[in-house]
Design a protein around this motif. Structure first.
Motif, PDB file in Angstrom:
ATOM      1  N   LEU A 115      -0.356  -5.891  24.398  1.00  0.00           N
ATOM      2  CA  LEU A 115      -1.653  -5.783  23.740  1.00  0.00           C
ATOM      3  C   LEU A 115      -1.930  -4.387  23.175  1.00  0.00           C
ATOM      4  N   VAL A 116      -0.969  -3.487  23.249  1.00  0.00           N
ATOM      5  CA  VAL A 116      -1.241  -2.090  22.878  1.00  0.00           C
ATOM      6  C   VAL A 116      -0.127  -1.546  21.988  1.00  0.00           C
ATOM      7  N   ARG A 117      -0.532  -1.049  20.801  1.00  0.00           N
ATOM      8  CA  ARG A 117       0.366  -0.319  19.919  1.00  0.00           C
ATOM      9  C   ARG A 117      -0.250   1.042  19.596  1.00  0.00           C
ATOM     10  N   ARG A 118       0.592   1.984  19.203  1.00  0.00           N
ATOM     11  CA  ARG A 118       0.137   3.349  18.972  1.00  0.00           C
ATOM     12  C   ARG A 118       0.725   3.878  17.668  1.00  0.00           C
ATOM     13  N   THR A 173      -3.975  -8.582  19.482  1.00  0.00           N
ATOM     14  CA  THR A 173      -2.853  -9.441  19.124  1.00  0.00           C
ATOM     15  C   THR A 173      -2.502  -9.283  17.649  1.00  0.00           C
ATOM     16  N   ALA A 174      -1.516 -10.041  17.206  1.00  0.00           N
ATOM     17  CA  ALA A 174      -1.126 -10.005  15.793  1.00  0.00           C
ATOM     18  C   ALA A 174      -2.222 -10.540  14.890  1.00  0.00           C
ATOM     19  N   ILE A 177      -3.982   6.750   7.246  1.00  0.00           N
ATOM     20  CA  ILE A 177      -4.702   5.498   6.965  1.00  0.00           C
ATOM     21  C   ILE A 177      -3.732   4.448   6.424  1.00  0.00           C
ATOM     22  N   ASP A 178      -2.814   4.842   5.559  1.00  0.00           N
ATOM     23  CA  ASP A 178      -1.804   3.897   5.060  1.00  0.00           C
ATOM     24  C   ASP A 178      -0.942   3.372   6.206  1.00  0.00           C
ATOM     25  N   ALA A 179      -0.575   4.253   7.130  1.00  0.00           N
ATOM     26  CA  ALA A 179       0.236   3.819   8.266  1.00  0.00           C
ATOM     27  C   ALA A 179      -0.533   2.837   9.141  1.00  0.00           C
ATOM     28  N   LEU A 180      -1.835   3.079   9.314  1.00  0.00           N
ATOM     29  CA  LEU A 180      -2.645   2.143  10.100  1.00  0.00           C
ATOM     30  C   LEU A 180      -2.740   0.787   9.410  1.00  0.00           C
ATOM     31  N   LEU A 181      -2.965   0.787   8.119  1.00  0.00           N
ATOM     32  CA  LEU A 181      -3.065  -0.479   7.391  1.00  0.00           C
ATOM     33  C   LEU A 181      -1.750  -1.258   7.475  1.00  0.00           C
ATOM     34  N   ALA A 236       0.377  -1.107   9.924  1.00  0.00           N
ATOM     35  CA  ALA A 236       0.494  -1.600  11.294  1.00  0.00           C
ATOM     36  C   ALA A 236      -0.439  -2.777  11.544  1.00  0.00           C
ATOM     37  N   ILE A 237      -1.607  -2.736  10.947  1.00  0.00           N
ATOM     38  CA  ILE A 237      -2.580  -3.826  11.114  1.00  0.00           C
ATOM     39  C   ILE A 237      -2.078  -5.099  10.444  1.00  0.00           C
ATOM     40  N   GLY A 238      -1.465  -4.955   9.289  1.00  0.00           N
ATOM     41  CA  GLY A 238      -0.937  -6.112   8.576  1.00  0.00           C
ATOM     42  C   GLY A 238      -2.023  -7.112   8.229  1.00  0.00           C
TER      43      GLY A 238
END
Length: 290
Positions: A19-22, A43-44, A60-64, A66-68
């Protein structure tokens, strides 16, 4: 603690548990270690973004990425220093998610700092209170009020796994900065006691590695602060002193460029000792209480 050997995983998704990503932000410094760590909890299909970090386009691009395709349930902040919350506003525009978490707090601190100043852009849609929870797809994230580093600081407990996201209250590489006027040593020590009495399995701090033995670390942090108190009292046994006179003796081996920031920590301790009736001050000079 020395920083790990480069390359650091800046901008990459690290899976810590189901449940955890960084995602590590590109803002390393002597006070942020390798940078601010943003956590994606959930979750996904459904996530909370915790401590979105600096308003840096690459982060911010990296977060987006990762969020998918996941729904962002909330953007959540532990406190409002500029290495933690500024990305909340642009991320809200991009995802439509609400900003919830700590209360807004901006102070004009003209003195030396050992951490980032306050974020003037932080505007939460909702302020979370101690014990309030965010419930998502298979996870519950509950706020734990931990004032001290800042008066608005919150930790967040992931109830399904026993993980606690500690922001800057407990870090994996250094002790937390407690810088007056908002930083409060008495409140910080009470918050450490609160965490020590909990049964969290692991801490995920905003800076530094995960803490696998949280109670042991907290016990050591309390001991470190008590040792600083004793150092201060021993210094004042030699007579009244100003903080700039005390710091070099207390922080031997420290880069003199960091003395002003260390002085803020000494001030936080002195204010606490003053409230306990152990020291007094006249102008900039401190002495043992009569």
């Amino acid at each position: 603690m020395d920083a790990p050997t480069r390359p650091w995983p800046t901008g990459k998704v690290e899976v810590l548990e189901p449940l955890v990503r960084r995602v590590l932000a590109p803002n390393p410094s002597p006070f942020t270690y390798t940078g601010t760590q943003t956590y994606l909890i959930g979750t996904a299909a459904d996530v909370v973004v915790l401590d979105p970090g600096p308003n840096d386009p690459a982060h911010i691009d990296a977060l987006l990425a990762a969020i998918g395709d996941a729904r962002v349930r909330t953007i959540t902040c532990t406190h409002t220093h500029r290495d933690h919350s500024p990305a909340a506003a642009p991320l809200k525009l991009l995802t439509g998610a609400e900003i919830v978490g700590c209360a807004p707090l901006v102070l004009d601190t003209s003195g030396p700092r050992a951490d980032a100043p306050f974020d003037t852009t932080y505007a939460p849609d909702r302020v979370m209170q101690d014990g309030e929870a965010i419930a998502g797809d298979g996870y519950t994230l509950r706020a734990v009020a931990t004032p001290g580093h800042t008066s608005n600081h919150l930790c967040f407990a992931l109830e399904q796994t026993g993980a606690l996201f500690t922001g800057d209250h407990v870090m994996g590489w250094s002790t937390s900065v407690v810088s007056p006027p908002d930083g409060d040593m008495a409140a910080y020590m009470l918050s450490l006691t609160l965490l020590y009495d909990r049964a969290d399995r692991v801490y995920y701090p905003a800076h530094g590695p995960a803490v696998e033995k949280p109670q042991q670390l907290v016990r050591g942090m309390v001991g470190h602060r008590r040792q600083r108190e004793r150092q201060i009292l021993r210094q004042l046994e030699h007579g009244p002193q100003a903080i700039p006179d005390m710091v070099p003796a207390m922080y031997k081996g420290t880069d003199p460029g960091l003395y002003p920031a260390a002085g803020m920590s000494v001030l936080a301790h002195l204010i606490d000792l003053e409230q306990k009736g152990k020291v007094s001050r006249q102008g900039e000079t401190w002495r043992l209480a009569a």
